[in-house]
Scaffold this motif. Structure first.
Motif, PDB file in Angstrom:
ATOM      1  N   TRP A 152       0.821  -1.214   0.000  1.00 18.12           N
ATOM      2  CA  TRP A 152       0.000   0.000   0.000  1.00 18.12           C
ATOM      3  C   TRP A 152       0.852   1.260   0.000  1.00 18.12           C
ATOM      4  N   ASP A 153       2.102   1.178   0.419  1.00 23.15           N
ATOM      5  CA  ASP A 153       2.982   2.346   0.283  1.00 23.15           C
ATOM      6  C   ASP A 153       3.193   2.665  -1.196  1.00 23.15           C
ATOM      7  N   LEU A 154       3.356   1.627  -2.005  1.00 18.16           N
ATOM      8  CA  LEU A 154       3.510   1.813  -3.443  1.00 18.16           C
ATOM      9  C   LEU A 154       2.234   2.377  -4.058  1.00 18.16           C
ATOM     10  N   THR A 155       1.095   1.776  -3.758  1.00 20.09           N
ATOM     11  CA  THR A 155      -0.149   2.251  -4.374  1.00 20.09           C
ATOM     12  C   THR A 155      -0.526   3.636  -3.866  1.00 20.09           C
ATOM     13  N   ASP A 156      -0.197   3.955  -2.621  1.00 22.86           N
ATOM     14  CA  ASP A 156      -0.458   5.313  -2.120  1.00 22.86           C
ATOM     15  C   ASP A 156       0.371   6.337  -2.896  1.00 22.86           C
ATOM     16  N   ALA A 157       1.651   6.031  -3.133  1.00 23.88           N
ATOM     17  CA  ALA A 157       2.511   6.944  -3.888  1.00 23.88           C
ATOM     18  C   ALA A 157       2.001   7.098  -5.322  1.00 23.88           C
ATOM     19  N   ILE A 158       1.570   6.004  -5.926  1.00 22.52           N
ATOM     20  CA  ILE A 158       1.016   6.061  -7.285  1.00 22.52           C
ATOM     21  C   ILE A 158      -0.242   6.914  -7.291  1.00 22.52           C
ATOM     22  N   ASP A 159      -1.144   6.676  -6.341  1.00 22.27           N
ATOM     23  CA  ASP A 159      -2.401   7.423  -6.284  1.00 22.27           C
ATOM     24  C   ASP A 159      -2.183   8.922  -6.089  1.00 22.27           C
ATOM     25  N   LYS A 160      -1.083   9.288  -5.422  1.00 23.90           N
ATOM     26  CA  LYS A 160      -0.764  10.713  -5.214  1.00 23.90           C
ATOM     27  C   LYS A 160      -0.067  11.321  -6.428  1.00 23.90           C
ATOM     28  N   GLY A 161       0.333  10.490  -7.380  1.00 23.50           N
ATOM     29  CA  GLY A 161       1.067  10.996  -8.528  1.00 23.50           C
ATOM     30  C   GLY A 161       2.521  11.280  -8.202  1.00 23.50           C
ATOM     31  N   ASP A 162       3.038  10.646  -7.161  1.00 23.31           N
ATOM     32  CA  ASP A 162       4.412  10.844  -6.701  1.00 23.31           C
ATOM     33  C   ASP A 162       5.326   9.852  -7.416  1.00 23.31           C
ATOM     34  N   VAL A 163       5.823  10.235  -8.588  1.00 29.35           N
ATOM     35  CA  VAL A 163       6.650   9.332  -9.391  1.00 29.35           C
ATOM     36  C   VAL A 163       7.925   8.928  -8.651  1.00 29.35           C
ATOM     37  N   PRO A 164       8.715   9.886  -8.119  1.00 26.07           N
ATOM     38  CA  PRO A 164       9.931   9.464  -7.409  1.00 26.07           C
ATOM     39  C   PRO A 164       9.635   8.584  -6.190  1.00 26.07           C
ATOM     40  N   GLY A 165       8.601   8.923  -5.440  1.00 25.88           N
ATOM     41  CA  GLY A 165       8.230   8.123  -4.272  1.00 25.88           C
ATOM     42  C   GLY A 165       7.782   6.720  -4.661  1.00 25.88           C
ATOM     43  N   ALA A 166       7.018   6.623  -5.738  1.00 27.31           N
ATOM     44  CA  ALA A 166       6.545   5.320  -6.204  1.00 27.31           C
ATOM     45  C   ALA A 166       7.714   4.463  -6.687  1.00 27.31           C
ATOM     46  N   LEU A 167       8.642   5.080  -7.403  1.00 26.07           N
ATOM     47  CA  LEU A 167       9.811   4.329  -7.876  1.00 26.07           C
ATOM     48  C   LEU A 167      10.696   3.893  -6.714  1.00 26.07           C
ATOM     49  N   ASP A 168      10.802   4.727  -5.683  1.00 26.90           N
ATOM     50  CA  ASP A 168      11.565   4.345  -4.491  1.00 26.90           C
ATOM     51  C   ASP A 168      10.901   3.154  -3.806  1.00 26.90           C
ATOM     52  N   CYS A 169       9.583   3.210  -3.652  1.00 33.59           N
ATOM     53  CA  CYS A 169       8.861   2.080  -3.038  1.00 33.59           C
ATOM     54  C   CYS A 169       9.057   0.808  -3.850  1.00 33.59           C
ATOM     55  N   LEU A 170       8.955   0.918  -5.165  1.00 32.25           N
ATOM     56  CA  LEU A 170       9.141  -0.245  -6.026  1.00 32.25           C
ATOM     57  C   LEU A 170      10.542  -0.830  -5.849  1.00 32.25           C
ATOM     58  N   ALA A 171      11.559   0.031  -5.869  1.00 30.34           N
ATOM     59  CA  ALA A 171      12.932  -0.448  -5.719  1.00 30.34           C
ATOM     60  C   ALA A 171      13.113  -1.167  -4.385  1.00 30.34           C
ATOM     61  N   ARG A 172      12.505  -0.630  -3.339  1.00 31.45           N
ATOM     62  CA  ARG A 172      12.627  -1.250  -2.025  1.00 31.45           C
ATOM     63  C   ARG A 172      11.882  -2.578  -1.971  1.00 31.45           C
ATOM     64  N   MET A 173      10.752  -2.668  -2.646  1.00 33.92           N
ATOM     65  CA  MET A 173      10.010  -3.925  -2.684  1.00 33.92           C
ATOM     66  C   MET A 173      10.795  -4.996  -3.442  1.00 33.92           C
ATOM     67  N   LEU A 174      11.423  -4.588  -4.534  1.00 34.81           N
ATOM     68  CA  LEU A 174      12.167  -5.548  -5.345  1.00 34.81           C
ATOM     69  C   LEU A 174      13.481  -5.941  -4.689  1.00 34.81           C
ATOM     70  N   ASP A 175      14.176  -4.966  -4.103  1.00 36.47           N
ATOM     71  CA  ASP A 175      15.495  -5.236  -3.522  1.00 36.47           C
ATOM     72  C   ASP A 175      15.373  -5.810  -2.116  1.00 36.47           C
ATOM     73  N   ALA A 176      15.045  -4.958  -1.159  1.00 34.71           N
ATOM     74  CA  ALA A 176      14.984  -5.391   0.244  1.00 34.71           C
ATOM     75  C   ALA A 176      13.854  -6.387   0.477  1.00 34.71           C
ATOM     76  N   GLY A 177      12.756  -6.205  -0.246  1.00 31.03           N
ATOM     77  CA  GLY A 177      11.614  -7.090  -0.059  1.00 31.03           C
ATOM     78  C   GLY A 177      11.738  -8.411  -0.778  1.00 31.03           C
ATOM     79  N   GLY A 178      12.627  -8.463  -1.752  1.00 31.19           N
ATOM     80  CA  GLY A 178      12.816  -9.702  -2.497  1.00 31.19           C
ATOM     81  C   GLY A 178      11.601 -10.111  -3.321  1.00 31.19           C
ATOM     82  N   ARG A 179      10.732  -9.152  -3.617  1.00 34.88           N
ATOM     83  CA  ARG A 179       9.552  -9.483  -4.409  1.00 34.88           C
ATOM     84  C   ARG A 179       9.919  -9.542  -5.890  1.00 34.88           C
TER      85      ARG A 179
END
Length: 179
Positions: free
Chosen positions: A57-84
């Motif tokens: 929901w951190d990712l979808t919240d950033a997307i819903d706000k139109g926060d491109v840098p924030g959404a990309l940061d969330c995605l990177a963290r999900m893929l890297d640290a989250g191992g998703r």
């Protein structure tokens, strides 16, 4: 060690869901700076690394706000640290935008109606209803098409890496919400 308010906020933001990393961080800071040291952002930041996992929901919240840098940061963290895997992220995005699509044009006027239509309660239903109204039918439809195209690309239609497909999708979805 004693972290000032901005340093504490930075640690909380960067560690995300990986709260188990906080104690080792504090032990490292104590070893470097000494017990009882007052530390600020400049002292702490070099020890934080790229950041911990975040919730979907951190990712979808950033997307819903139109926060491109924030959404990309969330995605990177999900893929890297989250191992998703990007397909797991895609499933989260599909579910989120599927909820928005379900609400779009349904004539639902309040949180209770949204909760009943989505089978969820409280704040998530209110957030989905607000996001659906903010985006509107045309942007929700465009989002669904973007997700479908990215899904095909992840399954081999494109020569792009899975991470790149996910990054482009997230940037496009957040940009769409910004307009």
């Amino acid at each position: 060690v004693d972290l000032d308010r901005p340093a504490r906020a930075l640690v909380a933001r960067r560690m995300g869901e990986d709260r188990a990393k906080v104690l080792p961080l504090l032990e490292t800071l104590e070893a470097v700076f000494g017990p009882g040291s007052g530390l600020g952002v400049a002292d702490v930041e070099p020890f934080l690394g790229s950041g911990g996992n975040v919730a979907p929901w951190d990712l979808t919240d950033a997307i819903d706000k139109g926060d491109v840098p924030g959404a990309l940061d969330c995605l990177a963290r999900m893929l890297d640290a989250g191992g998703r895997h990007p397909l797991a992220v895609m499933a989260s995005l599909n579910a989120h935008f599927g909820r928005l699509l379900r609400l779009d044009g349904a004539g639902i006027r309040d949180e209770n109606g949204a909760a009943e239509a989505l089978g969820i309660k409280g704040y998530p239903a209110r957030k989905a209803m607000a996001a659906s109204r903010r985006l509107g039918s045309a942007k929700i439809a465009r989002s669904i098409r973007l997700i479908g195209d990215a899904d095909l690309d992840l399954r081999g239609r494109s020569a792009w890496s899975a991470d790149l497909v996910a990054e482009v999708l997230v940037a496009r979805l957040a940009s769409l919400a910004r307009r």
